[in-house]
Motif scaffolding. Sequence first.
Motif, PDB file in Angstrom:
ATOM      1  N   ARG A   1       0.795  -1.218   0.000  1.00  0.00           N
ATOM      2  CA  ARG A   1       0.000   0.000   0.000  1.00  0.00           C
ATOM      3  C   ARG A   1       0.829   1.270   0.000  1.00  0.00           C
TER       4      ARG A   1
ATOM      5  N   LEU B   1       0.323   2.721  -4.523  1.00  0.00           N
ATOM      6  CA  LEU B   1      -1.027   2.372  -4.975  1.00  0.00           C
ATOM      7  C   LEU B   1      -1.212   2.697  -6.452  1.00  0.00           C
ATOM      8  N   VAL B   2      -2.047   1.895  -7.087  1.00  0.00           N
ATOM      9  CA  VAL B   2      -2.242   2.016  -8.528  1.00  0.00           C
ATOM     10  C   VAL B   2      -3.639   2.524  -8.822  1.00  0.00           C
TER      11      VAL B   2
ATOM     12  N   ALA C   1     -11.610   0.212 -11.874  1.00  0.00           N
ATOM     13  CA  ALA C   1     -11.385  -0.994 -11.083  1.00  0.00           C
ATOM     14  C   ALA C   1     -12.135  -0.870  -9.766  1.00  0.00           C
ATOM     15  N   LEU C   2     -13.116   0.019  -9.744  1.00  0.00           N
ATOM     16  CA  LEU C   2     -13.914   0.175  -8.530  1.00  0.00           C
ATOM     17  C   LEU C   2     -14.766  -1.071  -8.336  1.00  0.00           C
ATOM     18  N   PHE C   3     -15.051  -1.388  -7.080  1.00  0.00           N
ATOM     19  CA  PHE C   3     -15.808  -2.596  -6.770  1.00  0.00           C
ATOM     20  C   PHE C   3     -17.306  -2.306  -6.813  1.00  0.00           C
ATOM     21  N   PRO C   4     -18.031  -2.942  -7.715  1.00  0.00           N
ATOM     22  CA  PRO C   4     -19.452  -2.614  -7.860  1.00  0.00           C
ATOM     23  C   PRO C   4     -20.303  -3.056  -6.672  1.00  0.00           C
ATOM     24  N   TRP C   5     -19.777  -3.946  -5.817  1.00  0.00           N
ATOM     25  CA  TRP C   5     -20.598  -4.388  -4.686  1.00  0.00           C
ATOM     26  C   TRP C   5     -20.495  -3.430  -3.504  1.00  0.00           C
ATOM     27  N   LEU C   6     -19.653  -2.407  -3.634  1.00  0.00           N
ATOM     28  CA  LEU C   6     -19.543  -1.396  -2.581  1.00  0.00           C
ATOM     29  C   LEU C   6     -19.975  -0.049  -3.148  1.00  0.00           C
ATOM     30  N   ASP C   7     -20.461   0.838  -2.283  1.00  0.00           N
ATOM     31  CA  ASP C   7     -20.775   2.184  -2.760  1.00  0.00           C
ATOM     32  C   ASP C   7     -19.484   3.016  -2.789  1.00  0.00           C
TER      33      ASP C   7
ATOM     34  N   PHE D   1     -12.055   0.675   1.448  1.00  0.00           N
ATOM     35  CA  PHE D   1     -11.518  -0.679   1.272  1.00  0.00           C
ATOM     36  C   PHE D   1     -10.051  -0.797   1.714  1.00  0.00           C
ATOM     37  N   GLY D   2      -9.213   0.098   1.184  1.00  0.00           N
ATOM     38  CA  GLY D   2      -7.797   0.051   1.529  1.00  0.00           C
ATOM     39  C   GLY D   2      -7.546   0.442   2.978  1.00  0.00           C
TER      40      GLY D   2
ATOM     41  N   LEU E   1      -7.806  -2.241   5.565  1.00  0.00           N
ATOM     42  CA  LEU E   1      -6.669  -3.162   5.624  1.00  0.00           C
ATOM     43  C   LEU E   1      -5.495  -2.552   6.377  1.00  0.00           C
TER      44      LEU E   1
ATOM     45  N   ARG F   1      -9.719   6.580  -3.597  1.00  0.00           N
ATOM     46  CA  ARG F   1      -9.412   5.265  -3.050  1.00  0.00           C
ATOM     47  C   ARG F   1      -7.904   5.021  -3.016  1.00  0.00           C
TER      48      ARG F   1
ATOM     49  N   ILE G   1      -8.882  -7.337 -12.892  1.00  0.00           N
ATOM     50  CA  ILE G   1      -8.472  -6.028 -12.400  1.00  0.00           C
ATOM     51  C   ILE G   1      -8.925  -5.815 -10.949  1.00  0.00           C
ATOM     52  N   TYR G   2     -10.030  -6.444 -10.533  1.00  0.00           N
ATOM     53  CA  TYR G   2     -10.460  -6.319  -9.137  1.00  0.00           C
ATOM     54  C   TYR G   2      -9.415  -6.927  -8.215  1.00  0.00           C
TER      55      TYR G   2
ATOM     56  N   ALA H   1      -6.328  -4.659  -8.165  1.00  0.00           N
ATOM     57  CA  ALA H   1      -6.557  -3.463  -7.362  1.00  0.00           C
ATOM     58  C   ALA H   1      -6.519  -3.815  -5.873  1.00  0.00           C
TER      59      ALA H   1
ATOM     60  N   THR I   1      -2.946  -4.444  -4.534  1.00  0.00           N
ATOM     61  CA  THR I   1      -2.131  -3.268  -4.240  1.00  0.00           C
ATOM     62  C   THR I   1      -2.565  -2.630  -2.923  1.00  0.00           C
ATOM     63  N   MET I   2      -3.825  -2.817  -2.548  1.00  0.00           N
ATOM     64  CA  MET I   2      -4.284  -2.210  -1.295  1.00  0.00           C
ATOM     65  C   MET I   2      -4.006  -3.117  -0.102  1.00  0.00           C
TER      66      MET I   2
ATOM     67  N   ARG J   1     -27.207  -2.454  -7.076  1.00  0.00           N
ATOM     68  CA  ARG J   1     -25.787  -2.214  -6.859  1.00  0.00           C
ATOM     69  C   ARG J   1     -24.989  -2.268  -8.160  1.00  0.00           C
ATOM     70  N   TRP J   2     -25.240  -3.301  -8.927  1.00  0.00           N
ATOM     71  CA  TRP J   2     -24.445  -3.528 -10.139  1.00  0.00           C
ATOM     72  C   TRP J   2     -24.946  -2.687 -11.312  1.00  0.00           C
TER      73      TRP J   2
END
Lengths: 277, 254
Positions: free
Chosen positions: A94, A97-98, A104-110, A117-118, A121, A166, B146-147, B150, B153-154, B249-250
């Motif tokens: 971390r 970060l890229v 590359a955003l996660f669709p299951w999160l707002d 997210f990061g 962790l 992010r 890509i998920y 990403a 990296t976090m 959501r999707w």
Amino acid sequence: MIFRHKTGSVTEELALIPPSKLAIENVSKSFRTSSGTVLALDRISLSVAEAEFVCLVGASGCGKSTLLNIIAGLEKPDSGRVLADGKPVTTPGRERLVMFQESALFPWLDALGNVLFGLKLKPNLTNRDRLDVARYYLELVGLTRFERANIHELSGGMKQRVALARALAPNPRVLLMDEPFAALDALTREQLYGDLQQIWTSRRKTIVFVTHNVREAACLGDRVLLFSPHPGRIQEEFPIDLPRPRDINNVDLAARASRIMHALKSFGQTEAAAVAK
Amino acid sequence: MKRLGLAILFFAFLVALWEWAFRARIWSPVLLPAPEQVAQYLKNAAEDGTLFHATLITMRRLLTGYLIGIIGGLPLGLLTARWKIFHDTIGTMALGLQTLPSVCWVPLALLWFGQSEAAMLFVVVMGTLWSVVIATDTGVRNVPPIYRRAALTMGSKRLHMWFRVILPAALPFIVSGMKQGWAFAWRSLMAAEIFVTILTGFGLGQLLHYGRELSAMDQVIAIMLVIVVIGLLADKIFFSPIESFLHRRWGTSP
């Protein structure tokens, strides 16, 4: 105003940390494809100073994204190594970060969930701190009102803003950006150039920015490195010493960009000539 | 409101058609009883507790088998998605067995477990398990790389990666697999209950079976209606909310 009740760890978390110095030493990488082995990177050496903004420019397939992935620790070089503050990079972390081209955003999160997210962790933070930090960065990219938005409800530009928040939230020393604005329309892009320069000035990060847009590179970078393909090499280096913040439509900037463009085209021609022989 | 009204109108029309067919004496009343007779049976069966009891027994069998199927299927699907060796072995087996109509498990279950609860449980688990394995496998394979990158990296790895990135990303597939598994479990349980006549409890399938034995057509139709309604309710109460959440959501259209 969010930080009326700043706790110690939030202040610490948001504090500026020294950006990294990167050293890329003799990095080579080849890929096997159906038509043989392609030398994507040929003994690349490059150093990036603390808080420097370096742009890697080149035609697609010249290995610039591969180099970015190697710096990120997502790929391993065949030979050579990458040092971040003197320590070899072997895995993703971390600290670096890229921000990717496509979302590359996660669709299951707002939106807020993505920025969190990061942070989740990162140890030694309370959830309250994480929330404060995430909101700080959403505010920084101007999306406070959209923290509860689903990803698909955001425009392309807003998505990349969330992605930027992010990537910034865990307070990395290096930001690696892989054509982050390539899919956006010109107007949105121009806005983001302004925002990114401002954020870079205020948050002090070392940034390696990959793009095929010469004008964009000249607008953002302290230095523009021109990559040539097959094998991937750094062909030429252009320092850009224009004052900041820079406007993409500035005349001096256009002149620099056209010089880089000229160089880009010239070795395109030599390569074509070489193939013709 | 308008949609609900139209739906009610549609079903009222179906009942009217039925009533008409009964009055026109197209078929013998033994084969086609009046809607009223069916309603009467339902009322009696509801009042003396038969219906409630049978539904309870059937649901207990169904939920037990279904849960075992999901609890077993999810990790198996993850295994087949993660390691080639499991994909080539367990994955291929799952694909093969998934194509087997679940009623085909009944003869085997009868010979292995006899007329017992175990036989029915086995049939339901076999009906559920393989769809869940396949759906999980497909879901995980369709997670955009890509998920993962990403998340890497976090600082996400191993279990965190599986539970916070790969499983949620595969959720739309997994839910549709669970829905398919539910439909298969339901079908296979009914087949099992019709064929396995045991004394450890009368389920809806058994009521249906005895309706036939007694030529009690009102019972047969009534139980069929109950089975349809339970299927509909399960969909509306359990799966629809999850699916509409996923669609929201999707951003996929429902």
